[in-house]
Design an enzyme around this catalytic site. Structure first.
Site, short mmCIF file in Angstrom:
data_model
loop_
_atom_site.label_atom_id
_atom_site.label_comp_id
_atom_site.label_asym_id
_atom_site.label_seq_id
_atom_site.Cartn_x
_atom_site.Cartn_y
_atom_site.Cartn_z
N ASP A 1 0.92 -1.14 -0.04
CA ASP A 1 0.00 0.01 0.19
C ASP A 1 0.88 1.21 0.13
O ASP A 1 1.54 1.53 1.00
CB ASP A 1 -0.77 -0.03 1.49
CG ASP A 1 -1.92 1.19 1.45
OD1 ASP A 1 -1.73 2.10 0.77
OD2 ASP A 1 -2.74 0.78 1.95
N ARG B 1 -11.58 18.49 -11.41
CA ARG B 1 -10.40 17.74 -11.17
C ARG B 1 -9.55 18.43 -10.33
O ARG B 1 -8.14 18.56 -10.50
CB ARG B 1 -9.63 17.38 -12.51
CG ARG B 1 -10.14 16.55 -13.24
CD ARG B 1 -10.33 14.78 -12.68
NE ARG B 1 -11.03 13.93 -13.49
CZ ARG B 1 -12.23 13.70 -13.65
NH1 ARG B 1 -13.04 14.48 -13.15
NH2 ARG B 1 -12.58 12.91 -14.60
N TYR C 1 -7.30 16.62 -7.53
CA TYR C 1 -6.38 15.71 -8.89
C TYR C 1 -5.30 16.52 -9.60
O TYR C 1 -4.08 16.12 -9.47
CB TYR C 1 -7.31 14.94 -9.77
CG TYR C 1 -6.64 13.99 -10.60
CD1 TYR C 1 -6.08 12.83 -10.09
CD2 TYR C 1 -6.56 14.26 -11.96
CE1 TYR C 1 -5.29 11.78 -10.90
CE2 TYR C 1 -5.85 13.35 -12.98
CZ TYR C 1 -5.40 12.10 -12.49
OH TYR C 1 -4.73 11.19 -13.30
N LYS D 1 -1.20 16.44 -9.41
CA LYS D 1 -0.56 15.92 -10.40
C LYS D 1 0.41 16.92 -10.88
O LYS D 1 1.58 16.61 -11.70
CB LYS D 1 -1.42 15.68 -11.46
CG LYS D 1 -2.14 14.21 -11.21
CD LYS D 1 -1.15 13.05 -10.87
CE LYS D 1 -2.01 11.78 -11.11
NZ LYS D 1 -1.19 10.43 -10.56
N SER E 1 -10.33 1.68 -13.94
CA SER E 1 -10.77 2.76 -12.96
C SER E 1 -11.65 3.85 -13.70
O SER E 1 -12.59 4.38 -13.00
CB SER E 1 -9.78 3.32 -12.27
OG SER E 1 -8.92 4.14 -13.12
N ILE F 1 -7.37 7.65 -20.76
CA ILE F 1 -7.05 6.18 -20.88
C ILE F 1 -8.14 5.36 -20.57
O ILE F 1 -8.66 5.53 -19.33
CB ILE F 1 -5.53 5.98 -20.18
CG1 ILE F 1 -4.48 6.96 -20.56
CG2 ILE F 1 -5.17 4.54 -20.82
CD1 ILE F 1 -4.25 7.29 -22.03
N THR G 1 -9.31 2.36 -18.64
CA THR G 1 -8.79 1.52 -17.88
C THR G 1 -9.95 1.46 -16.94
O THR G 1 -11.09 2.06 -16.98
CB THR G 1 -7.71 2.15 -16.84
OG1 THR G 1 -8.33 3.10 -16.29
CG2 THR G 1 -6.58 2.60 -17.76
N ARG H 1 -14.29 15.09 -26.41
CA ARG H 1 -13.22 16.02 -26.06
C ARG H 1 -11.85 15.62 -26.65
O ARG H 1 -10.94 16.09 -26.48
CB ARG H 1 -13.16 16.31 -24.54
CG ARG H 1 -12.58 15.03 -23.71
CD ARG H 1 -12.60 15.41 -22.17
NE ARG H 1 -11.93 14.51 -21.56
CZ ARG H 1 -11.98 14.67 -20.35
NH1 ARG H 1 -12.49 15.44 -19.46
NH2 ARG H 1 -11.27 13.33 -19.44
P1 NAD Z 1 -6.05 3.00 -11.28
O1 NAD Z 1 -6.24 4.33 -10.98
O2 NAD Z 1 -7.51 2.39 -11.16
O3 NAD Z 1 -5.01 2.22 -10.33
C1 NAD Z 1 -5.15 0.87 -10.61
C2 NAD Z 1 -4.48 -0.05 -9.27
O4 NAD Z 1 -4.05 0.79 -8.32
C3 NAD Z 1 -5.67 -0.89 -8.96
O5 NAD Z 1 -4.93 -2.11 -9.16
C4 NAD Z 1 -5.47 -0.44 -7.57
O6 NAD Z 1 -5.73 -1.99 -6.64
C5 NAD Z 1 -4.25 0.07 -7.24
N1 NAD Z 1 -4.16 1.01 -6.09
C6 NAD Z 1 -5.05 1.71 -5.42
N2 NAD Z 1 -4.85 2.24 -4.25
C7 NAD Z 1 -3.56 1.90 -4.27
C8 NAD Z 1 -2.74 2.07 -2.85
N3 NAD Z 1 -2.97 2.75 -2.00
N4 NAD Z 1 -1.46 1.32 -3.22
C9 NAD Z 1 -1.02 0.55 -3.92
N5 NAD Z 1 -1.87 0.21 -5.09
C10 NAD Z 1 -3.37 1.17 -5.08
O7 NAD Z 1 -5.55 2.68 -12.82
P2 NAD Z 1 -5.20 3.73 -13.91
O8 NAD Z 1 -6.51 4.49 -14.35
O9 NAD Z 1 -4.32 2.81 -14.97
O10 NAD Z 1 -4.41 4.74 -13.33
C11 NAD Z 1 -3.13 4.82 -13.05
C12 NAD Z 1 -2.40 5.89 -13.04
O11 NAD Z 1 -2.44 6.81 -13.93
C13 NAD Z 1 -2.89 6.91 -11.83
O12 NAD Z 1 -1.99 7.54 -11.09
C14 NAD Z 1 -3.82 7.86 -12.44
O13 NAD Z 1 -3.93 9.11 -11.98
C15 NAD Z 1 -3.04 8.04 -13.86
N6 NAD Z 1 -3.70 8.67 -15.10
C16 NAD Z 1 -4.76 7.53 -15.59
C17 NAD Z 1 -5.24 8.31 -16.55
C18 NAD Z 1 -6.73 7.61 -17.08
O14 NAD Z 1 -7.57 8.17 -17.87
N7 NAD Z 1 -6.76 6.51 -16.60
C19 NAD Z 1 -5.13 9.50 -17.00
C20 NAD Z 1 -4.01 10.06 -16.68
C21 NAD Z 1 -3.25 9.79 -15.62
#
Ligand code: NAD
Length: 248
Positions: free
Chosen positions: A60, A146, A149, A153, A186, A182, A184, A208
């Site tokens: 974590d 956001r 966030y 960031k 989440s 992206i 994903t 967008r």
């Molecule tokens: P996500 O944010 O859903 O994260 C995926 C994983 O994070 C999950 O497996 C979850 O169990 C784990 N997680 C959550 N809390 C945790 C903790 N405290 N310690 C360890 N692991 C933990 O997945 P994502 O959408 O792929 O995003 C990954 C990163 O990319 C994030 O930092 C996000 O802000 C960034 N990001 C995402 C996007 C998007 O559109 N998806 C865009 C820009 C940036």
């Protein structure tokens, strides 16, 4: 596999799903020994089942004492990909102190702890690449709802530039990556949480995007592999925007 990361030890956070998971698989395919971490033990088990080059550890990122104990029991890493992040949706008026603190704990404090834990090993071996997950929603682009966030960031970009400047003569590079939207798991959860007409919400995300589509986690993983590899050996302190032209 073409061996672009052959022999490199890569530590990845939030590797259980989305961008972290695709990055772990992509690094392993390129010959890295990957230490994939996440809070979701089941997700890690399914990841390890996909590749013999991926070891896993429940970690974590909000627990600095666990980070220190884990890293100090390991050999030095060549690559650290700080992928974990948390999206709080809303403006400053929706962001109470708990949401503000949680955003900083996951998005910034965790990165501080991991960089501080891993850097001494990288410096001792005179090489290392740190890749920190930022976002286009940061100091690059103001995005509605956001607030916390984007603030965190933007801090990631500053943190990455400062580390890059401090260790530029000692073989350690540090870069931030800034994806657009992206697709994903989440993101799907966040869309579901918004409720209402789901099709309309997805349409609004896609509309967008100048390319008319969302990004694929594999496209971000490709950038992670490049920054982890020696192909990017002259690149440090940069914010790498990968957003299908959204911020253009
Ligand atoms: P996500 O944010 O859903 O994260 C995926 C994983 O994070 C999950 O497996 C979850 O169990 C784990 N997680 C959550 N809390 C945790 C903790 N405290 N310690 C360890 N692991 C933990 O997945 P994502 O959408 O792929 O995003 C990954 C990163 O990319 C994030 O930092 C996000 O802000 C960034 N990001 C995402 C996007 C998007 O559109 N998806 C865009 C820009 C940036």
């Amino acid at each position: 596999m073409s061996g672009r990361l052959r022999g490199k030890r890569c530590l990845i956070t939030a590797a259980g799903a989305g961008i972290g998971r695709e990055s772990a698989l992509a690094c392993a395919r390129e010959g890295a020994l990957v230490l994939a971490t996440d809070i979701d033990a089941q997700a890690l088990a399914s990841l390890a089942a996909e590749s013999g080059s991926i070891q896993t550890q429940v970690l974590d990122v909000t627990r600095p004492e666990d980070i220190d104990a884990f890293v100090s029991a390991q050999c030095a890493f060549d690559v650290l990909f700080n992928c974990a992040g948390y999206v709080h949706q809303g403006s400053i008026l929706d962001c109470d102190r708990d949401a503000w603190r949680r955003s900083f704990a996951i998005n910034v404090d965790a990165m501080y702890s991991l960089c501080r834990a891993v850097l001494p090993g990288m410096l001792a071996q005179g090489r290392g690449s740190i890749i920190n997950m930022s976002s286009v929603a940061s100091s690059i682009k103001g995005v509605p709802n956001r607030f916390a966030y984007s603030t965190t960031k933007a801090a990631v970009i500053g943190l990455s530039k400062a580390i890059a400047a401090d260790f530029v003569t000692q073989g350690v590079r540090c870069n931030a990556i800034c994806p657009g939207t992206i697709k994903t798991p989440s993101l799907s959860e966040r869309v579901a949480a918004l409720g209402g007409d789901q099709e309309a919400v997805w349409k609004s995300f896609i509309e967008r995007q100048p390319m008319g589509r969302l990004g694929d986690p594999k496209e971000i993983a490709a950038l992670v592999v490049y920054l982890a590899s020696d192909e990017s050996s002259f690149t440090t302190g940069q914010t790498h925007i990968i957003d299908g032209g959204w911020s253009n």
